[in-house]
Design a protein around this motif. Sequence first.
Motif, PDB file in Angstrom:
ATOM      1  N   ASP A 168       0.697  -1.113   0.193  1.00 43.44           N
ATOM      2  CA  ASP A 168      -0.033   0.154   0.446  1.00 43.44           C
ATOM      3  C   ASP A 168       0.650   1.360  -0.115  1.00 43.44           C
ATOM      4  N   TYR A 169       2.518   1.440   0.829  1.00 43.29           N
ATOM      5  CA  TYR A 169       2.656   3.084   1.280  1.00 43.29           C
ATOM      6  C   TYR A 169       4.061   2.527  -0.273  1.00 43.29           C
ATOM      7  N   LEU A 170       4.598   1.218  -0.957  1.00 48.49           N
ATOM      8  CA  LEU A 170       5.664   1.700  -1.522  1.00 48.49           C
ATOM      9  C   LEU A 170       5.645   2.688  -2.838  1.00 48.49           C
ATOM     10  N   GLN A 171       4.668   3.771  -2.873  1.00 48.64           N
ATOM     11  CA  GLN A 171       4.695   4.886  -4.075  1.00 48.64           C
ATOM     12  C   GLN A 171       4.936   6.074  -2.633  1.00 48.64           C
ATOM     13  N   ASN A 172       5.551   5.908  -1.601  1.00 46.29           N
ATOM     14  CA  ASN A 172       5.497   6.565  -0.418  1.00 46.29           C
ATOM     15  C   ASN A 172       7.003   6.443  -0.140  1.00 46.29           C
ATOM     16  N   ASN A 173       7.774   5.311  -0.547  1.00 45.49           N
ATOM     17  CA  ASN A 173       9.223   5.450  -0.219  1.00 45.49           C
ATOM     18  C   ASN A 173       8.889   5.228   1.376  1.00 45.49           C
ATOM     19  N   ILE A 174       8.376   3.960   1.536  1.00 42.51           N
ATOM     20  CA  ILE A 174       7.992   3.656   2.772  1.00 42.51           C
ATOM     21  C   ILE A 174       7.885   1.914   2.520  1.00 42.51           C
ATOM     22  N   ARG A 175       9.609   1.556   3.628  1.00 37.12           N
ATOM     23  CA  ARG A 175       9.400   0.073   3.917  1.00 37.12           C
ATOM     24  C   ARG A 175       8.678  -0.829   4.853  1.00 37.12           C
ATOM     25  N   CYS A 176       8.820  -1.955   4.607  1.00 36.79           N
ATOM     26  CA  CYS A 176       8.145  -2.768   5.496  1.00 36.79           C
ATOM     27  C   CYS A 176       8.181  -4.107   5.046  1.00 36.79           C
ATOM     28  N   ASN A 177       8.745  -4.289   6.376  1.00 40.13           N
ATOM     29  CA  ASN A 177       9.737  -5.833   6.461  1.00 40.13           C
ATOM     30  C   ASN A 177       9.113  -6.682   8.398  1.00 40.13           C
ATOM     31  N   SER A 178       9.333  -7.667   8.260  1.00 41.83           N
ATOM     32  CA  SER A 178       9.669  -8.864   9.182  1.00 41.83           C
ATOM     33  C   SER A 178      10.271  -9.183   9.770  1.00 41.83           C
ATOM     34  N   ILE A 179      10.371  -9.680  10.739  1.00 37.60           N
ATOM     35  CA  ILE A 179      11.597 -10.440  11.428  1.00 37.60           C
ATOM     36  C   ILE A 179      10.678 -12.146  11.740  1.00 37.60           C
ATOM     37  N   SER A 180      11.145 -13.314  11.791  1.00 33.51           N
ATOM     38  CA  SER A 180      10.564 -14.148  11.975  1.00 33.51           C
ATOM     39  C   SER A 180      11.349 -15.450  13.024  1.00 33.51           C
ATOM     40  N   PRO A 181      11.478 -14.687  14.432  1.00 31.63           N
ATOM     41  CA  PRO A 181      11.954 -15.422  15.222  1.00 31.63           C
ATOM     42  C   PRO A 181      11.878 -16.442  15.200  1.00 31.63           C
ATOM     43  N   ALA A 182      12.542 -18.055  15.968  1.00 32.85           N
ATOM     44  CA  ALA A 182      12.195 -19.342  16.418  1.00 32.85           C
ATOM     45  C   ALA A 182      12.611 -19.161  17.570  1.00 32.85           C
ATOM     46  N   ARG A 183      13.024 -20.398  18.945  1.00 32.35           N
ATOM     47  CA  ARG A 183      12.964 -19.805  20.467  1.00 32.35           C
ATOM     48  C   ARG A 183      13.720 -18.939  20.569  1.00 32.35           C
ATOM     49  N   VAL A 184      13.827 -18.296  20.971  1.00 30.64           N
ATOM     50  CA  VAL A 184      15.310 -16.849  21.310  1.00 30.64           C
ATOM     51  C   VAL A 184      15.255 -16.431  22.824  1.00 30.64           C
TER      52      VAL A 184
END
Length: 254
Positions: A168-184
């Motif tokens: 949705d916000y690609l054209q606004n120069n906004i990046r969005c990612n996620s991290i999926s940890p296992a057991r920490v």
Amino acid sequence: MFSLKNKSAVVTGGGSGIGKAIAENFAKNGATVHIIDLNLEQAQSTKNVIDSLGGSSLIYAADVSNQQEVSEIINKIEKVDILVNCAGIAHVGSATSTSEEDFDRVYRVNVKGTYNCLHEVLPKFVKQNSGVILNIASIAAWVGLSDRFAYSMSKGAVFAMTLSVAKDYLQNNIRCNSISPARVHTPFVDGFIAKNYPGQEKEMFDKLSKTQPIGRMGTTEEIANLALYLCSDEASFITGNDYPIDGGFIKLNS
């Protein structure tokens, strides 16, 4: 490389565990870190570490599931460049053993809490035509984990929100990612073992550690280092992705 100098970062759940490590790492690399946590005493503990490193941070007490509280805090912060949604809670139970109350509680913190922060920060990012978002998901969003029904639901939602916001916000120069940890290995893990397996702490710690093919739990610092990269300018070509950091759990477990 990976400098966050002159950047302003909001980190929810920054008073303990992964959020604490991320807040400290970001501050160490030049960011001014705004720590939002339900427990102000724990947030102060993180700030104390940052102060000792010569970094800059501010702390705020808030329940991320309360949109008004989140809005009031975000509106106080003049400039935000990075948002890390780390505040979250766990729950043990299947679909039938999870009560409606517990299901709603997990949803409110993990899902609605993430939404509330996105809802309040994104307008700032759109206005300045830049911004980086990192959501903390989980391997529970990728694979079936026994007795983690509500938690898996919530982290699957976080994963989906990451993809939606990135598009949705690609054209606004906004990046969005996620991290999926296992057991920490966090204080939560130690508390969980002590509560549920009194007298068997070492045995259970070793058993849980070996559920990762690599043979140990991750450290909060390892998660924080990946977060630092994804929120830095060096990762400027990366958006709309989830990154398992799991000691081989997803691909190598059989």
